[in-house]
Every structure is written in structure tokens, then in C-alpha cells.
Design a protein around this motif. Structure first.
Motif, short mmCIF file in Angstrom:
data_model
loop_
_atom_site.label_atom_id
_atom_site.label_comp_id
_atom_site.label_asym_id
_atom_site.label_seq_id
_atom_site.Cartn_x
_atom_site.Cartn_y
_atom_site.Cartn_z
N GLY A 241 0.82 -1.39 0.00
CA GLY A 241 0.19 -0.02 0.06
C GLY A 241 0.56 1.22 0.13
O GLY A 241 0.33 2.45 -0.41
N LYS A 242 2.07 1.09 0.34
CA LYS A 242 3.01 2.17 0.47
C LYS A 242 3.55 2.41 -0.98
O LYS A 242 3.89 3.77 -1.14
N LYS A 243 3.35 1.62 -1.96
CA LYS A 243 3.89 2.00 -3.30
C LYS A 243 2.97 2.84 -3.99
O LYS A 243 1.82 2.88 -3.90
N GLU A 244 3.44 3.52 -4.95
CA GLU A 244 2.71 4.65 -5.66
C GLU A 244 1.88 3.68 -6.80
O GLU A 244 0.94 3.87 -7.25
N ASP A 245 2.71 2.73 -7.30
CA ASP A 245 2.12 2.03 -8.16
C ASP A 245 1.56 0.69 -7.65
O ASP A 245 2.12 -0.42 -7.83
N LEU A 246 0.38 0.49 -7.33
CA LEU A 246 -0.50 -0.57 -6.97
C LEU A 246 -1.19 -1.46 -7.76
O LEU A 246 -1.81 -0.91 -8.75
N PRO A 247 -0.89 -2.78 -7.72
CA PRO A 247 -1.40 -3.69 -8.55
C PRO A 247 -3.05 -3.55 -8.67
O PRO A 247 -3.66 -3.04 -7.46
N SER A 248 -3.71 -3.87 -9.42
CA SER A 248 -5.06 -3.75 -9.50
C SER A 248 -5.88 -4.98 -8.87
O SER A 248 -7.11 -5.02 -8.52
N ALA A 249 -5.07 -5.92 -8.70
CA ALA A 249 -5.48 -7.10 -8.02
C ALA A 249 -4.43 -7.99 -7.45
O ALA A 249 -3.20 -7.76 -7.70
N PHE A 250 -4.76 -8.86 -6.43
CA PHE A 250 -3.71 -9.82 -5.72
C PHE A 250 -4.45 -11.27 -5.78
O PHE A 250 -5.18 -11.44 -5.43
N PHE A 251 -3.29 -11.98 -5.93
CA PHE A 251 -3.43 -13.65 -5.77
C PHE A 251 -2.88 -13.77 -4.47
O PHE A 251 -1.59 -13.45 -4.25
N ILE A 252 -3.58 -14.20 -3.46
CA ILE A 252 -2.62 -14.55 -1.96
C ILE A 252 -2.80 -16.07 -1.66
O ILE A 252 -3.86 -16.51 -1.93
#
Length: 341
Positions: A241-252
Motif C-alpha cells: 500500500g505504500k507503493k505509488e504503483d499499486l496492482p489492480s489485483a492480488f493472488f494471495i
């Protein structure tokens, strides 16, 4: 000592038919002649069911019951937090109760097996990753009557109950691709065997392979923690969340991690699925009660435990060829994943 296999060969029927006849399965459709022949051969061979056997060096402390042990390669705390392991054990214990087997010993272990007591056990079910050294140690103590869950013996002489992590990961990613996502991150943990050797998690490896094949892989979107628990998922999403370029989705890689990640998203003001979609793995009971409800790959954990008991019983009845049983998985689509806007 006579086995079901011996009776089947003489009766010229399958071992399954013999087992069902001896267990008085009322749903079995066989002729009276076949049933009588099986019973007569069993009587002639003086067949005794496994649960009623005694041997010179393995005397059951409870009359009429076979004793088995369960070795959980995780701590009790880990088992309770990541209920994946707890659900497998529940399946084992449920099936043992159904079959009249006595669970004599449950060991939670995060080191080697040297100190795990295996004396006088008829068989052992092992849950979790194990080193080759520990496998060898177990085989010397329990002979061949071992069933592994989530691990395949390097020697290929023991039964195993597994799931196809690679296929399941690809299904989860295809779901996200179908929703238009291309910037996809991964949150996972570090697999280790009981000798503390690092093992690359299959979900991690498959994620990288699929994303690289599509020319979509970005190492900046990879977050690997020490374990697969709630705090690990929480900490990883905080970093993301601290990154400027946040992915649009996550596989966890686990529902426990996903639950922690969702908490982090709430604190960071990241909306699910409006800002990011989440797909996780396991489908623990809580997955359908999160807000929003988790899209996740369902693993039939209780069935894995029950299947392991059935394989062990079959081994004790005389089967010599080791089996590897793959339990299917299923993607459960809920509210945490949506089409990218």
C-alpha cells in the motif's frame, strides 16, 4: 496373516468387493453365491479384520482397535490460526471414529522427528512438508504404513494425498485475467521442510511462470513473508500500500493471509474490490463471512484427511502398491474480485 487381497485372489473378485462383503455393505449388488464364497474363503483363511488384530510387538491397549498416530508438521498455534491444517486433522479424526480406529498419538512438530514417539503404532498419517531425512526416520519406525498429506515421498514407496497447487493457481489467475486485470500482485509465505531448507511454494512458482509467459511479471508486485498467517498478510499489504504503483489485483496464497491483507486495506483506505481485487486460497469457513466475502480456491481439506485414513486402512489390509491420490479444487467466486473499470 490373511489379507483382503488374499481372499480376493481366491474368490476371483476385486478387493473392493471383498471389503464391502466383509463389512456387510447393504448397497453392494452381488449374487448370493459370490457373497457366500467370499465369506467361506475368509473363514478358511482365518481372516481377522485389521482393527481386531494383535501382533507380538504391537498389542493394542484398547481391545478391537487399530492404533494410528497423526504427525502435524506445524505448531498447535499455527494449526489454530491457519485452519487449513485443523480441518485436515478434523477429517482424519472423523474417519478414524467412523472406522473404529484409535488415534493414539497426535504430535505437533516443527523440527525433525527424532523425538516423536511412534512405538506400538500400526500406522501414521503425516500432514505437511517433511525432509528426506525425516521420511527415512519415520519409515524405519513404522515400516510402510505411512500416508503423507501435502507431500509426495521421494522414495515413492508411501501413499500420498495431494492437491494440484499449480492447476489451482492457474485457475485463480485466469479468473483475474477474465476480469481484465493485468497488473497482478502476489502475497505468499516461505515454505521450509523440517530441516529448515527453503522450498519454493508451488503457488509462488506458478504465479511467476504464468505472469512471465504473458509478459506481465513485475518483481515489485511480489511480497513474500516468513509464514502464511494473518500477520504476514497484513504486513505484506501494508508494504504494498505504500507503493505509488499499486496492482489492480492480488493472488494471495492463503485465506489467513488474505484476511490480514484485507484488514490492512481497510486501514489504508483501499477499497475491495473497487480499488483492488483479491483472490486467495483454501476457502476456510471464515472466507464467506469477511467483508467483502472472499473469492478463493476451495480445498476439500476434510476430505483429504478422510482419504488418508482410507488409504492407510487399505495398506493395513495388504495392498503393496503405493497410491497417490489427487483431490480436486474449485474456484469459489464471491465479492472480493470484480471487473477492472
Amino acid at each position: 496373516m490373511a489379507t483382503i487381497k488374499d481372499i480376493a485372489e481366491l474368490a476371483k473378485v476385486s478387493t473392493a468387493t471383498v471389503s464391502r462383503v466383509l463389512n456387510n455393505d447393504k448397497n453392494l449388488s452381488v449374487t448370493v453365491e459370490t457373497r457366500d464364497r467370499i465369506m467361506e474363503i475368509a473363514k478358511e483363511l482365518k481372516y481377522v479384520p485389521v482393527r481386531k488384530r494383535y501382533t507380538d510387538n504391537k498389542v493394542s491397549s484398547v481391545a478391537g482397535e487399530t492404533e494410528i498416530g497423526i504427525v502435524m508438521f506445524c505448531s498447535p498455534e499455527y494449526e489454530w490460526e491457519d485452519t487449513y491444517f485443523l480441518s485436515i486433522r478434523k477429517g482424519i479424526e472423523s474417519e478414524c471414529s467412523e472406522k473404529g480406529l484409535l488415534v493414539k498419538k497426535i504430535s505437533h512438530y516443527s523440527g525433525g522427528v527424532t523425538d516423536v514417539q511412534m512405538n506400538h503404532l500400526d500406522g501414521v498419517i503425516v500432514v505437511g512438508m517433511i525432509s528426506e531425512e525425516d521420511e527415512k526416520e519415520l519409515s524405519q519406525r513404522v515400516n510402510r504404513n505411512i500416508v503423507f498429506i501435502n507431500y509426495v515421498s521421494k522414495s515413492e514407496q508411501f501413499d500420498a494425498v495431494i492437491i494440484d497447487h499449480e492447476k489451482a493457481t492457474k485457475v485463480a489467475l485466469e479468473h483475474l485475467f477474465s476480469l481484465g486485470h493485468t497488473k497482478i500482485g502476489f502475497i505468499g509465505g516461505q515454505e521450509r521442510d523440517q530441516s529448515n531448507n527453503k522450498i519454493m511454494d508451488v503457488r509462488h512458482r506458478t504465479f511467476e511462470e504464468v505472469m512471465k509467459q504473458r509478459d506481465l511479471y513485475n518483481p515489485e508486485y511480489m511480497f513474500i513473508s516468513r509464514q502464511f498467517l494473518i500477520n504476514d498478510g497484513y504486513a505484506s499489504m501494508k508494504k504494498a500500500g505504500k507503493k505509488e504503483d499499486l496492482p489492480s489485483a492480488f493472488f494471495i496464497a492463503s485465506d489467513a493471509m488474505a484476511i490480514g491483507a484485507m484488514r490492512a486495506c481497510h486501514e489504508l483506505g483501499i477499497k475491495i474490490p473497487e480499488d483492488i481485487s483479491i483472490v486467495s486460497f483454501n476457502d476456510v469457513e471464515m472466507a464467506s463471512f469477511t467483508q467483502p466475502a472472499l473469492t478463493t480456491v476451495k480445498v476439500y481439506t476434510e476430505e483429504m484427511g478422510k482419504a488418508a485414513v482410507k488409504l492407510l486402512m487399505d495398506r493395513l489390509e495388504g495392498r503393496e502398491i503405493p497410491f497417490k491420490l489427487e483431490i480436486p479444487t474449485k474456484l469459489i467466486v464471491r465479492e472480493s474480485s470484480s471487473r477492472i473499470e
